[in-house]
Design a protein around this motif. Structure first.
Motif, PDB file in Angstrom:
ATOM      1  N   TYR A 392       0.815  -1.220   0.000  1.00  0.00           N
ATOM      2  CA  TYR A 392       0.000   0.000   0.000  1.00  0.00           C
ATOM      3  C   TYR A 392       0.848   1.269   0.000  1.00  0.00           C
ATOM      4  O   TYR A 392       0.300   2.370  -0.007  1.00  0.00           O
ATOM      5  N   ILE A 393       2.169   1.120  -0.003  1.00  0.00           N
ATOM      6  CA  ILE A 393       3.039   2.297   0.056  1.00  0.00           C
ATOM      7  C   ILE A 393       2.823   3.202  -1.161  1.00  0.00           C
ATOM      8  O   ILE A 393       2.912   4.423  -1.081  1.00  0.00           O
ATOM      9  N   GLY A 394       2.494   2.611  -2.309  1.00  0.00           N
ATOM     10  CA  GLY A 394       2.279   3.399  -3.519  1.00  0.00           C
ATOM     11  C   GLY A 394       0.988   4.181  -3.525  1.00  0.00           C
ATOM     12  O   GLY A 394       0.780   5.026  -4.407  1.00  0.00           O
ATOM     13  N   GLU A 395       0.108   3.933  -2.569  1.00  0.00           N
ATOM     14  CA  GLU A 395      -1.170   4.643  -2.526  1.00  0.00           C
ATOM     15  C   GLU A 395      -1.079   5.980  -1.788  1.00  0.00           C
ATOM     16  O   GLU A 395      -2.053   6.728  -1.742  1.00  0.00           O
ATOM     17  N   ILE A 396       0.080   6.271  -1.184  1.00  0.00           N
ATOM     18  CA  ILE A 396       0.240   7.531  -0.452  1.00  0.00           C
ATOM     19  C   ILE A 396       0.556   8.644  -1.440  1.00  0.00           C
ATOM     20  O   ILE A 396       1.562   8.598  -2.152  1.00  0.00           O
ATOM     21  N   ASP A 397      -0.309   9.656  -1.503  1.00  0.00           N
ATOM     22  CA  ASP A 397      -0.121  10.806  -2.391  1.00  0.00           C
ATOM     23  C   ASP A 397       0.942  11.731  -1.789  1.00  0.00           C
ATOM     24  O   ASP A 397       0.757  12.235  -0.682  1.00  0.00           O
ATOM     25  N   PRO A 398       2.066  11.983  -2.478  1.00  0.00           N
ATOM     26  CA  PRO A 398       3.110  12.858  -1.932  1.00  0.00           C
ATOM     27  C   PRO A 398       2.615  14.253  -1.586  1.00  0.00           C
ATOM     28  O   PRO A 398       3.124  14.888  -0.663  1.00  0.00           O
ATOM     29  N   LYS A 399       1.599  14.750  -2.312  1.00  0.00           N
ATOM     30  CA  LYS A 399       1.087  16.094  -2.046  1.00  0.00           C
ATOM     31  C   LYS A 399       0.067  16.115  -0.910  1.00  0.00           C
ATOM     32  O   LYS A 399      -0.234  17.171  -0.364  1.00  0.00           O
ATOM     33  N   ASN A 400      -0.470  14.956  -0.574  1.00  0.00           N
ATOM     34  CA  ASN A 400      -1.414  14.840   0.532  1.00  0.00           C
ATOM     35  C   ASN A 400      -1.181  13.488   1.199  1.00  0.00           C
ATOM     36  O   ASN A 400      -1.984  12.561   1.053  1.00  0.00           O
ATOM     37  N   PRO A 401      -0.055  13.373   1.951  1.00  0.00           N
ATOM     38  CA  PRO A 401       0.417  12.059   2.418  1.00  0.00           C
ATOM     39  C   PRO A 401      -0.384  11.481   3.586  1.00  0.00           C
ATOM     40  O   PRO A 401       0.092  11.379   4.711  1.00  0.00           O
ATOM     41  N   VAL A 402      -1.619  11.086   3.299  1.00  0.00           N
ATOM     42  CA  VAL A 402      -2.456  10.469   4.325  1.00  0.00           C
ATOM     43  C   VAL A 402      -2.152   8.966   4.356  1.00  0.00           C
ATOM     44  O   VAL A 402      -2.281   8.295   3.328  1.00  0.00           O
ATOM     45  N   PRO A 403      -1.751   8.418   5.508  1.00  0.00           N
ATOM     46  CA  PRO A 403      -1.448   6.980   5.577  1.00  0.00           C
ATOM     47  C   PRO A 403      -2.682   6.138   5.263  1.00  0.00           C
ATOM     48  O   PRO A 403      -3.796   6.491   5.662  1.00  0.00           O
ATOM     49  N   PRO A 404      -2.512   5.034   4.545  1.00  0.00           N
ATOM     50  CA  PRO A 404      -3.669   4.190   4.188  1.00  0.00           C
ATOM     51  C   PRO A 404      -4.283   3.535   5.426  1.00  0.00           C
ATOM     52  O   PRO A 404      -3.595   2.911   6.227  1.00  0.00           O
ATOM     53  N   GLU A 405      -5.594   3.708   5.574  1.00  0.00           N
ATOM     54  CA  GLU A 405      -6.300   3.175   6.750  1.00  0.00           C
ATOM     55  C   GLU A 405      -6.248   1.647   6.771  1.00  0.00           C
ATOM     56  O   GLU A 405      -6.398   0.987   5.740  1.00  0.00           O
ATOM     57  N   ASN A 406      -5.990   1.115   7.979  1.00  0.00           N
ATOM     58  CA  ASN A 406      -5.897  -0.335   8.221  1.00  0.00           C
ATOM     59  C   ASN A 406      -4.671  -0.985   7.571  1.00  0.00           C
ATOM     60  O   ASN A 406      -4.541  -2.203   7.587  1.00  0.00           O
ATOM     61  N   HIS A 407      -3.785  -0.143   7.046  1.00  0.00           N
ATOM     62  CA  HIS A 407      -2.563  -0.675   6.448  1.00  0.00           C
ATOM     63  C   HIS A 407      -1.361   0.177   6.837  1.00  0.00           C
ATOM     64  O   HIS A 407      -0.342   0.174   6.135  1.00  0.00           O
ATOM     65  N   SER A 408      -1.477   0.909   7.961  1.00  0.00           N
ATOM     66  CA  SER A 408      -0.364   1.760   8.413  1.00  0.00           C
ATOM     67  C   SER A 408      -0.541   2.110   9.886  1.00  0.00           C
ATOM     68  O   SER A 408      -1.660   2.091  10.416  1.00  0.00           O
ATOM     69  N   ILE A 409       0.586   2.431  10.525  1.00  0.00           N
ATOM     70  CA  ILE A 409       0.581   2.895  11.920  1.00  0.00           C
ATOM     71  C   ILE A 409       1.505   4.111  11.975  1.00  0.00           C
ATOM     72  O   ILE A 409       2.698   4.016  11.657  1.00  0.00           O
ATOM     73  N   SER A 410       0.958   5.249  12.390  1.00  0.00           N
ATOM     74  CA  SER A 410       1.725   6.495  12.365  1.00  0.00           C
ATOM     75  C   SER A 410       2.083   7.022  13.751  1.00  0.00           C
ATOM     76  O   SER A 410       2.803   8.010  13.858  1.00  0.00           O
ATOM     77  N   LEU A 411       1.579   6.385  14.817  1.00  0.00           N
ATOM     78  CA  LEU A 411       1.856   6.856  16.171  1.00  0.00           C
ATOM     79  C   LEU A 411       2.635   5.805  16.943  1.00  0.00           C
ATOM     80  O   LEU A 411       2.436   4.596  16.759  1.00  0.00           O
ATOM     81  N   ASN A 412       3.523   6.279  17.823  1.00  0.00           N
ATOM     82  CA  ASN A 412       4.275   5.371  18.676  1.00  0.00           C
ATOM     83  C   ASN A 412       4.586   6.056  19.993  1.00  0.00           C
ATOM     84  O   ASN A 412       4.484   7.285  20.108  1.00  0.00           O
ATOM     85  N   LYS A 413       4.963   5.278  20.989  1.00  0.00           N
ATOM     86  CA  LYS A 413       5.404   5.814  22.280  1.00  0.00           C
ATOM     87  C   LYS A 413       6.927   5.809  22.301  1.00  0.00           C
ATOM     88  O   LYS A 413       7.556   4.785  22.029  1.00  0.00           O
ATOM     89  N   VAL A 414       7.491   6.963  22.629  1.00  0.00           N
ATOM     90  CA  VAL A 414       8.944   7.132  22.563  1.00  0.00           C
ATOM     91  C   VAL A 414       9.548   7.035  23.962  1.00  0.00           C
ATOM     92  O   VAL A 414       9.045   7.641  24.913  1.00  0.00           O
ATOM     93  N   LYS A 415      10.611   6.282  24.071  1.00  0.00           N
ATOM     94  CA  LYS A 415      11.386   6.178  25.300  1.00  0.00           C
ATOM     95  C   LYS A 415      12.804   6.651  25.008  1.00  0.00           C
ATOM     96  O   LYS A 415      13.422   6.222  24.033  1.00  0.00           O
ATOM     97  N   THR A 416      13.326   7.546  25.844  1.00  0.00           N
ATOM     98  CA  THR A 416      14.679   8.048  25.658  1.00  0.00           C
ATOM     99  C   THR A 416      15.669   7.139  26.383  1.00  0.00           C
ATOM    100  O   THR A 416      15.564   6.934  27.588  1.00  0.00           O
ATOM    101  N   ILE A 417      16.623   6.629  25.642  1.00  0.00           N
ATOM    102  CA  ILE A 417      17.684   5.809  26.229  1.00  0.00           C
ATOM    103  C   ILE A 417      18.856   6.686  26.654  1.00  0.00           C
ATOM    104  O   ILE A 417      19.352   6.585  27.777  1.00  0.00           O
TER     105      ILE A 417
END
Length: 471
Positions: A392-417
């Motif tokens: 699904y990487i090819g479905e992301i429009d460079p001018k409107n880069p909305v991640p494909p629903e149910n085929h991407s994860i854009s959030l994470n929890k960050v831990k500083t080492i």
């Protein structure tokens, strides 16, 4: 001391009208340093302007200069005070606002348009929608319009580029103001703008209006001064300044090797030390030629002082680095930026139940980053690591880069080492609100945008001599 004595004392204080309006205007324009700082400064400026107007109107203790301005302002000027629109207040004072009385009721909701002005590159339309709009699907206090101008449809409407909205609750409904950048290269002094509101808060109706927009002939200063920046492979040509009754606009052209680099003129200073601020730009023309990508932009600016002889322009460039990608079929690898000299070294990838943990650190960062800069860096990491199903990487429009629903994860929890070593861990919830169906490491791509972590670079200022304005 009674009210009369207080008013008399205040009347002794010199407060120039143009400086008051200029202070309000500055608060409503963007400042120069980065999106997050810019937002904070804008909010502070708006709060200051609102506080100034609040003291002026609510207390009744108005300086005589402002008393005269507000006394001479037509009744419609009150709505511009409500929206902190200094240009509107100035135009109302000059009787240069068209008062409207166009009203339509559809499906029980009444919309009334009350005023319009066209000054420089800005069109303003004010109106009122009654409280029956609250029967729609929005939360109470929220009003949203699905609207198009002329006879355009959907998001391709050029009048929607740079359009801003302001809503204020009043006793029987909501006052609103739309401010729109005029989208065309040449101006028509007098024309009619068709408006179609398709729905409000989800209530369908097709409210249609024809609004007269007019302004007196603008004054144009032709400059055509070009400056080249070989290290950044960019040229900027200051073309002309157009001045109307209460505002001015700058037209400039950029020529750049990389299409998505963002060049922003954020201020100019004249020989007397006055600072001129600039708003968002409207692209009038763009093309790709042998020497690069050409783009002609018009941006509104503080009203030009007609007596000045020179201006120095200050601008920044945000470098657009191509997104780096890597298939997660390896435990460790390096993502490298193509233009910024930065790298992200992935040390380890571990899947524990419904969590995916990526351990990584950055190299090439500037030395001596402040604690605040490192905190912002850490905060932004939770949004800038993107997992995408490779199919699904090819479905992301460079001018409107909305991640494909149910085929991407854009959030994470960050831990500083180790903050000083820029060493972090990101944990992705594979079963959270965002998910990748049938997740497999060897079928997932990690995508990263280095350009979002590099601040805008200030370019050398451009000093120009202004031609003498013909009276």
């Amino acid at each position: 001391m009674d009210n009369k004595q207080i008013r008399t004392a205040i009347d002794q204080i010199a407060v120039p009208k143009d400086k008051v309006f200029d202070a309000i205007n500055k608060g409503l324009n963007k400042t120069e340093h980065g999106a997050k700082v810019r937002k904070k400064k804008v909010l502070a400026g708006v709060a200051t302007a609102a506080a100034l107007l609040g003291i002026t109107i609510a207390s009744g203790f108005v300086h005589p200069t402002m008393n005269k301005v507000l006394a001479n302002t037509p009744l419609i000027g009150g709505i511009f005070q409500q929206f902190n629109d200094s240009t509107g207040m100035e135009l109302a004072n000059q009787n240069a606002v068209t008062e409207l009385n166009q009203s339509l009721t559809k499906n029980g909701v009444t919309v009334k348009l009350t005023s319009a002005y066209f000054d420089g590159s800005m069109v303003s339309i004010t109106g009122f929608v009654d409280k029956d709009v609250e029967k729609g699907g929005n939360e109470k206090g929220e009003v949203s319009f699905d609207v198009n101008f002329e006879h355009y449809k959907g998001d391709q409407d050029p009048w929607l580029q740079g359009k801003s909205n302001n809503i204020q609750k009043v006793e029987e409904g909501y006052n609103f103001q739309w401010k729109i950048q005029y989208p065309y290269k040449s101006f028509k002094e007098n024309s009619t703008l068709p408006i179609t509101i398709h729905n409000i808060n989800g209530i369908k109706g097709e409210w249609k209006f024809n609004i007269p927009i007019k302004q007196e002939k603008n004054r144009t200063l032709v400059i055509n001064h070009e400056q080249e920046y070989p290290d950044d492979e960019v040229k900027i040509r200051i073309k002309e300044i157009v001045t109307a009754k209460a505002s001015s606009s700058l037209i400039y052209e950029t020529v750049q090797k990389y299409e998505n680099d963002d060049i922003h003129i954020f201020k100019a200073i004249d020989e007397k030390g006055k600072v001129y601020r600039f708003g968002n730009g409207t692209t009038l023309e763009e093309s790709k030629l042998e020497d690069g990508y050409h783009r002609t932009i018009r941006t509104d600016m503080t009203h030009l002082n007609s007596t000045i002889t020179s201006l120095t322009f200050y601008q920044t460039i945000n470098v657009a680095d191509p997104k780096a990608e890597q298939l997660l079929d390896k435990k460790s690898f390096t993502l490298s930026s193509k233009r910024l000299g930065l790298s992200l070294q992935v040390n380890d990838i571990t899947q524990k139940g419904n969590n995916l943990i990526i351990d990584y650190q950055f190299t090439g960062l500037p030395k001596g980053l402040s604690k605040h800069q490192l905190d912002l860096f850490e905060n932004n990491l939770q949004y800038e690591l993107l997992l995408v199903d490779k199919d699904y990487i090819g479905e992301i429009d460079p001018k409107n880069p909305v991640p494909p629903e149910n085929h991407s994860i854009s959030l994470n929890k960050v831990k500083t080492i180790d903050k000083k070593m820029a060493h972090f861990q990101s944990t992705f919830d594979l079963k959270g609100e965002e998910k990748i169906k049938n997740f497999k490491l060897n079928n997932t791509i990690l995508q990263f945008d280095f350009s979002s972590f590099v601040p805008a670079k200030e370019l050398q200022p451009i000093a120009v001599e202004l031609p003498v304005e013909k009276k």
